[in-house]
Design a protein around this motif. Structure first.
Motif, PDB file in Angstrom:
ATOM      1  N   LYS A  32      94.379 -69.178  -2.208  1.00  0.00           N
ATOM      2  CA  LYS A  32      95.274 -70.011  -1.400  1.00  0.00           C
ATOM      3  C   LYS A  32      95.894 -69.133  -0.308  1.00  0.00           C
ATOM      4  O   LYS A  32      96.561 -68.142  -0.597  1.00  0.00           O
ATOM      5  N   PHE A  33      95.681 -69.526   0.952  1.00  0.00           N
ATOM      6  CA  PHE A  33      96.213 -68.799   2.110  1.00  0.00           C
ATOM      7  C   PHE A  33      97.344 -69.638   2.690  1.00  0.00           C
ATOM      8  O   PHE A  33      97.115 -70.642   3.361  1.00  0.00           O
ATOM      9  N   SER A  34      98.578 -69.246   2.414  1.00  0.00           N
ATOM     10  CA  SER A  34      99.763 -70.020   2.794  1.00  0.00           C
ATOM     11  C   SER A  34     100.441 -69.397   4.006  1.00  0.00           C
ATOM     12  O   SER A  34     100.846 -68.233   3.975  1.00  0.00           O
ATOM     13  N   VAL A  35     100.569 -70.177   5.094  1.00  0.00           N
ATOM     14  CA  VAL A  35     101.143 -69.660   6.335  1.00  0.00           C
ATOM     15  C   VAL A  35     102.055 -70.707   6.984  1.00  0.00           C
ATOM     16  O   VAL A  35     101.999 -71.889   6.648  1.00  0.00           O
ATOM     17  N   THR A  36     102.853 -70.252   7.927  1.00  0.00           N
ATOM     18  CA  THR A  36     103.744 -71.171   8.642  1.00  0.00           C
ATOM     19  C   THR A  36     103.101 -71.734   9.905  1.00  0.00           C
ATOM     20  O   THR A  36     103.548 -72.764  10.408  1.00  0.00           O
ATOM     21  N   GLU A  65      91.292 -71.263   0.580  1.00  0.00           N
ATOM     22  CA  GLU A  65      91.863 -72.578   0.835  1.00  0.00           C
ATOM     23  C   GLU A  65      93.031 -72.396   1.794  1.00  0.00           C
ATOM     24  O   GLU A  65      94.006 -71.715   1.477  1.00  0.00           O
ATOM     25  N   PHE A  66      92.932 -73.007   2.959  1.00  0.00           N
ATOM     26  CA  PHE A  66      93.887 -72.799   4.052  1.00  0.00           C
ATOM     27  C   PHE A  66      95.014 -73.831   3.974  1.00  0.00           C
ATOM     28  O   PHE A  66      94.780 -75.031   4.072  1.00  0.00           O
ATOM     29  N   TYR A  67      96.264 -73.343   3.831  1.00  0.00           N
ATOM     30  CA  TYR A  67      97.441 -74.208   3.775  1.00  0.00           C
ATOM     31  C   TYR A  67      98.381 -73.844   4.934  1.00  0.00           C
ATOM     32  O   TYR A  67      99.252 -72.980   4.791  1.00  0.00           O
ATOM     33  N   PRO A  68      98.200 -74.482   6.089  1.00  0.00           N
ATOM     34  CA  PRO A  68      99.028 -74.186   7.265  1.00  0.00           C
ATOM     35  C   PRO A  68     100.348 -74.957   7.254  1.00  0.00           C
ATOM     36  O   PRO A  68     100.638 -75.727   6.329  1.00  0.00           O
ATOM     37  N   SER A  69     101.140 -74.732   8.293  1.00  0.00           N
ATOM     38  CA  SER A  69     102.369 -75.508   8.557  1.00  0.00           C
ATOM     39  C   SER A  69     103.346 -75.526   7.387  1.00  0.00           C
ATOM     40  O   SER A  69     103.989 -76.542   7.109  1.00  0.00           O
ATOM     41  N   SER A  70     103.470 -74.401   6.691  1.00  0.00           N
ATOM     42  CA  SER A  70     104.447 -74.255   5.599  1.00  0.00           C
ATOM     43  C   SER A  70     104.251 -75.272   4.483  1.00  0.00           C
ATOM     44  O   SER A  70     105.203 -75.652   3.801  1.00  0.00           O
ATOM     45  N   GLN A  71     103.016 -75.716   4.265  1.00  0.00           N
ATOM     46  CA  GLN A  71     102.757 -76.724   3.236  1.00  0.00           C
ATOM     47  C   GLN A  71     103.075 -76.222   1.832  1.00  0.00           C
ATOM     48  O   GLN A  71     103.427 -77.009   0.954  1.00  0.00           O
ATOM     49  N   LEU A  72     102.955 -74.927   1.613  1.00  0.00           N
ATOM     50  CA  LEU A  72     103.304 -74.359   0.312  1.00  0.00           C
ATOM     51  C   LEU A  72     104.650 -73.641   0.350  1.00  0.00           C
ATOM     52  O   LEU A  72     105.016 -72.941  -0.594  1.00  0.00           O
ATOM     53  N   GLY A  73     105.381 -73.826   1.459  1.00  0.00           N
ATOM     54  CA  GLY A  73     106.680 -73.186   1.591  1.00  0.00           C
ATOM     55  C   GLY A  73     106.752 -72.309   2.827  1.00  0.00           C
ATOM     56  O   GLY A  73     105.747 -72.021   3.476  1.00  0.00           O
ATOM     57  N   ILE A  87     100.400 -67.692  -5.426  1.00  0.00           N
ATOM     58  CA  ILE A  87      99.739 -67.804  -4.128  1.00  0.00           C
ATOM     59  C   ILE A  87      99.011 -66.488  -3.914  1.00  0.00           C
ATOM     60  O   ILE A  87      99.546 -65.418  -4.233  1.00  0.00           O
ATOM     61  N   GLU A  88      97.800 -66.560  -3.390  1.00  0.00           N
ATOM     62  CA  GLU A  88      96.985 -65.347  -3.321  1.00  0.00           C
ATOM     63  C   GLU A  88      97.089 -64.590  -2.010  1.00  0.00           C
ATOM     64  O   GLU A  88      96.902 -63.378  -1.970  1.00  0.00           O
ATOM     65  N   MET A  89      97.385 -65.296  -0.910  1.00  0.00           N
ATOM     66  CA  MET A  89      97.324 -64.626   0.384  1.00  0.00           C
ATOM     67  C   MET A  89      98.294 -65.261   1.371  1.00  0.00           C
ATOM     68  O   MET A  89      98.546 -66.473   1.340  1.00  0.00           O
ATOM     69  N   THR A  90      98.857 -64.449   2.263  1.00  0.00           N
ATOM     70  CA  THR A  90      99.684 -64.965   3.345  1.00  0.00           C
ATOM     71  C   THR A  90      99.621 -64.005   4.520  1.00  0.00           C
ATOM     72  O   THR A  90      99.119 -62.876   4.403  1.00  0.00           O
ATOM     73  N   VAL A 244      97.546 -59.734   0.522  1.00  0.00           N
ATOM     74  CA  VAL A 244      96.964 -60.312  -0.682  1.00  0.00           C
ATOM     75  C   VAL A 244      97.891 -59.973  -1.838  1.00  0.00           C
ATOM     76  O   VAL A 244      98.450 -58.867  -1.901  1.00  0.00           O
ATOM     77  N   SER A 245      98.094 -60.913  -2.734  1.00  0.00           N
ATOM     78  CA  SER A 245      98.915 -60.670  -3.916  1.00  0.00           C
ATOM     79  C   SER A 245      98.324 -59.525  -4.735  1.00  0.00           C
ATOM     80  O   SER A 245      97.151 -59.558  -5.129  1.00  0.00           O
ATOM     81  N   LYS A 246      99.129 -58.507  -4.991  1.00  0.00           N
ATOM     82  CA  LYS A 246      98.663 -57.386  -5.802  1.00  0.00           C
ATOM     83  C   LYS A 246      98.298 -57.857  -7.214  1.00  0.00           C
ATOM     84  O   LYS A 246      97.303 -57.419  -7.790  1.00  0.00           O
TER      85      LYS A 246
END
Length: 335
Positions: A32-36, A65-73, A87-90, A244-246
């Motif tokens: 999961k790639f979570s970004v603003t 899996e791309f989660y843009p626009s702060s969808q995951l926070g 969450i695996e990546m930001t 990436v999450s350690k």
């Protein structure tokens, strides 16, 4: 899952589903790639490229899996997710790590770099990487790429800004970092820390009169619709690390760990040398076509105005901050 999320995730899932690996019983590992930033624009283009590289380098064993626009926070929520392993990546501004370790505040200092080449060169230099990556890993983050996000300049809806006095009376959104706020105040404005997701509405409603960011980011988020004066103050140049999450990374096989590292390296090359370089030129042209007036400024006057911010920071800095600042100033001369 909303249509917006589905439209962002499906293209990346398709890359993995088309892999021969998926023909068997093995299910790809989801990242999961979570970004603003939004689902369209230059940063989204970069995210899609990163997703392609992760699938390619892992031979389909992993899918982003791309989660843009702060969808995951927001940024902090995403970073907390990485620490927890949910969450695996930001991707965030480097200065966002100052919420966890004061050392990273050094990267908030104004006019730290001559240009993007110097910034990326310094931050990826072995001496500097050893310090930054060690600290990030202790916090729970693995850095796999450094991305140039250009220089940050002032966009506002009142008037052109050419000298510090032109910012008087303007409330300017900044990231939630005290040095960034202090810098905008020293430049003549009234710094207003605010989450990025609230900026467009705040400009519409008059809560703020401006913001500071790079042209492609402004355009991708539609900020040119509500502010028509872009002044090239270029006070901050803060590259974005991809984290990436350690905790997640350590659960991967050595083969998949190597694939993540290789994908990050190739992404950084593509982004810094091609994607972003082209986007900066095109974004300014597009902004002007949409009625934004772009102007040069008296940069010497702004640099002089913010010098007390740098001096004050170094006077009160702790040993780690001073050591990092001195290292950056020494190493940047190589670039």
């Amino acid at each position: 899952m909303s249509r917006k999320v589905l439209s962002a995730v499906l293209p990346l899932l398709f890359v993995a589903l088309s892999s021969p690996l998926f023909a068997g019983e093995v299910k790809p590992i989801a990242i999961k790639f979570s970004v603003t930033f939004p689902a369209t624009g230059t940063q989204a283009e970069g995210a899609r490229r990163l997703g392609e590289l992760i699938a390619e380098c892992s031979d389909g064993r992993m899918v982003m899996e791309f989660y843009p626009s702060s969808q995951l926070g927001d940024k902090i929520a995403s970073m907390e997710g990485l620490i927890a392993g949910t969450i695996e990546m930001t991707e965030t501004a480097a200065t966002d790590l100052s919420n966890y370790s004061p050392m990273w505040s050094v990267l908030s200092l104004p006019y730290l770099w001559r240009d993007a080449k110097q910034a990326i060169g310094t931050l990826t230099d072995p001496e500097v990487r050893a310090v930054l990556e060690k600290d990030a890993e202790e916090l729970g983050f693995l850095i796999i790429a450094w991305a140039d996000l250009g220089s940050r300049s002032v966009l506002n809806n009142l008037r052109p800004v050419r000298v510090p006095a032109d910012l008087n009376g303007m409330r300017i959104r900044v990231m939630e970092d005290p040095i960034l706020a202090g810098t905008l105040n020293a430049m003549g404005g009234s710094a207003t820390p605010m989450p990025w997701s609230e900026v467009y509405t705040a400009l519409q409603q008059g809560t703020i009169q401006g913001l500071e960011n790079s042209a492609p980011v402004i355009l991708a988020n539609g900020m040119e619709e509500v502010a028509k004066f872009y002044s090239l103050t270029e006070q901050f140049m803060i590259p974005d690390p991809t984290f990436v999450s350690k905790r997640f990374f350590e659960r991967l096989s050595p083969e998949n760990q190597a694939a993540i590292i290789e994908a990050g390296k190739r992404f950084a090359d593509d982004w810094n040398n091609d994607i972003w370089a082209d986007a900066q030129v095109e974004a300014k042209k597009a902004m002007e076509a949409k009625g934004v007036a772009i102007n040069e400024v008296d940069k010497e006057a702004f640099a002089k105005a913010v010098q007390p911010v740098i001096d004050g920071f170094l006077k009160s800095a702790d040993a780690e901050q001073k050591a990092l600042y001195e290292l950056l100033v020494t190493v940047r001369e190589k670039y």
